[in-house]
Enzyme design. Structure first.
Site, PDB file in Angstrom:
ATOM      1  N   ALA A 162      -4.150   7.774  -4.726  1.00 47.73           N
ATOM      2  CA  ALA A 162      -2.751   7.312  -4.848  1.00 47.73           C
ATOM      3  C   ALA A 162      -2.562   5.966  -5.289  1.00 47.73           C
ATOM      4  O   ALA A 162      -2.737   4.966  -4.363  1.00 47.73           O
ATOM      5  CB  ALA A 162      -1.848   7.641  -3.756  1.00 47.73           C
ATOM      6  N   GLY A 210       0.793  -1.157  -0.058  1.00 45.02           N
ATOM      7  CA  GLY A 210       0.048  -0.094  -0.102  1.00 45.02           C
ATOM      8  C   GLY A 210       0.810   1.168   0.148  1.00 45.02           C
ATOM      9  O   GLY A 210       1.942   1.300  -0.227  1.00 45.02           O
ATOM     10  N   ASN A 211       0.310   2.494   0.339  1.00 42.86           N
ATOM     11  CA  ASN A 211       0.942   3.593   0.362  1.00 42.86           C
ATOM     12  C   ASN A 211       0.402   4.323   1.538  1.00 42.86           C
ATOM     13  O   ASN A 211      -0.504   4.115   1.887  1.00 42.86           O
ATOM     14  CB  ASN A 211       1.257   4.419  -0.844  1.00 42.86           C
ATOM     15  CG  ASN A 211      -0.134   4.569  -1.290  1.00 42.86           C
ATOM     16  OD1 ASN A 211      -0.994   5.618  -0.687  1.00 42.86           O
ATOM     17  ND2 ASN A 211      -0.483   4.183  -2.567  1.00 42.86           N
ATOM     18  N   TYR A 212       1.023   5.505   1.914  1.00 43.14           N
ATOM     19  CA  TYR A 212       0.742   6.425   3.040  1.00 43.14           C
ATOM     20  C   TYR A 212      -0.495   7.341   2.835  1.00 43.14           C
ATOM     21  O   TYR A 212      -0.769   8.122   3.691  1.00 43.14           O
ATOM     22  CB  TYR A 212       2.024   7.160   3.411  1.00 43.14           C
ATOM     23  CG  TYR A 212       2.956   6.510   4.045  1.00 43.14           C
ATOM     24  CD1 TYR A 212       2.775   5.502   5.184  1.00 43.14           C
ATOM     25  CD2 TYR A 212       4.386   6.559   3.507  1.00 43.14           C
ATOM     26  CE1 TYR A 212       3.868   4.809   5.734  1.00 43.14           C
ATOM     27  CE2 TYR A 212       5.451   5.599   4.234  1.00 43.14           C
ATOM     28  CZ  TYR A 212       5.193   4.869   5.392  1.00 43.14           C
ATOM     29  OH  TYR A 212       5.980   4.128   5.793  1.00 43.14           O
ATOM     30  N   SER A 213      -1.190   7.220   1.536  1.00 40.24           N
ATOM     31  CA  SER A 213      -1.963   8.338   1.381  1.00 40.24           C
ATOM     32  C   SER A 213      -3.223   8.265   2.615  1.00 40.24           C
ATOM     33  O   SER A 213      -3.549   7.055   2.527  1.00 40.24           O
ATOM     34  CB  SER A 213      -2.563   7.774  -0.103  1.00 40.24           C
ATOM     35  OG  SER A 213      -3.978   8.606  -0.356  1.00 40.24           O
TER      36      SER A 213
END
Ligand code: CTP
Length: 399
Positions: free
Chosen positions: A276, A208-211
């Site tokens: 994102a 995943g990502n930090y969005s």
């Protein structure tokens, strides 16, 4: 523009209350319906009879009517209103609004109201300059309340400085602007993507990502405030938003987001893609949890479809399309390339060089570039303000 609009005018106990009669006249002259609610202290400054005569409505000040014993339904008042104005707003009521204290009819109505709220603070200069006042105003602003700042001038104390309530004509102009703006996206159905996407590795792990989703949700909130229908397709996020004109679709992966976007975009007038999106996903999802064994572990990734580019290819020429770009080098050059490649009308550029901008923060620093080579650099603002700036920039051009 104000014809038939329903306005609750909350009046609190400050000397500027005497000026509110002029505001009521202006609102009534333009066809608005006005109901006044007084705090107990306000009655010392302005007569209920004056307000009732000018507004043509009963004036509300108690939870129940002392003559016939009937309850004053603050919930109905809150639902009735298209707009609530609190003017003058004293330091005391400001503090109650910031804390959610409901010890009088005005405050109970404020907490029940679903409509936008505009406030015009008024107090002595030292009270206005006090850090608590600044914090409380900030808190209200974060709750989406529009603040008309106090003005400089002579104050009732005999001192001179900042603390005077904005003139009734200034408040009236803000009300007109508010209703003009709240109709500016009225015929639009806008699809917004938000948040990260999660790509499963096995039943318990993902890429995943930090969005945080905050930017996409702020865009949805402002689009709703301005009258649009919104379809918000969001990856996993803590963000909350509720509105009659909002359809929220929660997804996890890029492929799910792709499906949802393609299913809904056809009926939309335009789209803003703030998600994102993960560019790659594991080639296979392990059926069982992957146990540790070797020193290293390799996961093969395959490319995800570019959702925005695919919509750029298939959209009709009446549909407008806005993308986001997060760039670390030659930001404008790269963002312009993306704008062309994905067939966009405009692109919102974030650079990681700006402190407070991008993932996780409540603030953002953006530049908007459009297909006609216009660009606009905005200051670092809250994400809600950034969303307003984006719509202000786009509405005249494409929407
Ligand atoms: N986007 C999308 N689907 C993807 C990747 C990106 O819809 N699979 C959208 C994002 O929501 C954003 C825009 O495309 O609006 C720009 O994404 P970005 O990741 O910056 O661009 P890429 O084209 O993926 O280029 P790169 O990652 O190589 O910088």
């Amino acid at each position: 523009m104000l014809n038939g609009k329903r306005v609750i005018l909350g009046i609190t106990g400050g000397i500027a209350a005497y000026k509110i009669s002029f505001l009521i006249r202006m609102l009534k002259k333009q066809g608005a319906e006005v109901k006044c609610i007084l705090t107990p202290a306000a009655k010392d400054f302005v007569s209920p009879l004056t307000l009732a005569t000018l507004s043509g409505e009963p004036v509300y000040h108690y939870f129940w009517n002392r003559e016939d014993g009937r309850w004053t339904n603050h919930v109905d008042l809150g639902i009735w209103a298209d707009l609530m104005i609190v003017a003058p707003l004293t330091a005391n009521t400001l503090s109650k609004m910031a804390q959610g204290n409901a010890d009088n009819l005005l405050m109970a109505t404020y907490l029940s109201a679903k409509c936008p709220v505009i406030v015009a603070p008024a107090m002595d200069l030292d009270m206005y300059a006090h850090p608590t006042t600044a914090e409380n105003l900030n808190r209200l602003e974060n709750h989406g309340i529009q603040i008309i700042p106090a003005e400089e001038g002579f104050l009732a104390s005999g001192l001179e400085g900042k603390g005077r309530m904005a003139e009734p004509s200034t408040i009236f102009e803000r009300v007109e602007d508010h209703f003009a703006l709240s109709a500016s996206l009225k015929n639009q159905t806008i699809l917004i993507t938000a948040g990260p996407t999660y790509e499963s590795i096995d039943p318990v792990r993902f890429i995943g990502n930090y969005s945080s989703g905050k930017m996409g949700f702020a865009l949805a909130e402002i689009a709703l405030q301005r009258g649009a229908e919104v379809i918000l397709i969001s990856g996993p996020t803590q963000c909350q938003l509720h509105h009659d004109r909002l359809k929220r679709i929660d997804v996890n992966s890029t492929l799910e987001m792709y499906e949802a976007v393609h299913h809904h975009f056809e009926k939309c007038t335009g789209g803003i893609f703030a998600a994102a999106v993960s560019d790659y996903r594991p080639a296979t999802k392990a059926e069982q949890k992957i146990e540790k064994s070797e020193k290293t572990l390799q996961i093969d990734l395959v490319k995800n479809p570019d959702i925005l580019a695919s919509i750029g290819e298939s959209k009709s020429k009446n549909q407008w399309l806005i993308g986001f770009a997060l760039e670390t080098e030659k930001p404008e050059v790269h963002a312009r390339k993306k704008l062309q490649k994905k067939n966009l009308d405009a692109i919102v550029l974030n650079t990681l060089q700006d402190a407070g901008a991008g993932f996780g923060h409540d603030t953002n620093k953006i530049t908007v570039l459009d297909k006609d080579n216009n660009s606009h650099n905005f200051e670092l603002t809250s994400k809600r303000e950034a969303a307003k700036n984006i719509f202000n920039f786009l509405t005249d051009r494409f929407v």
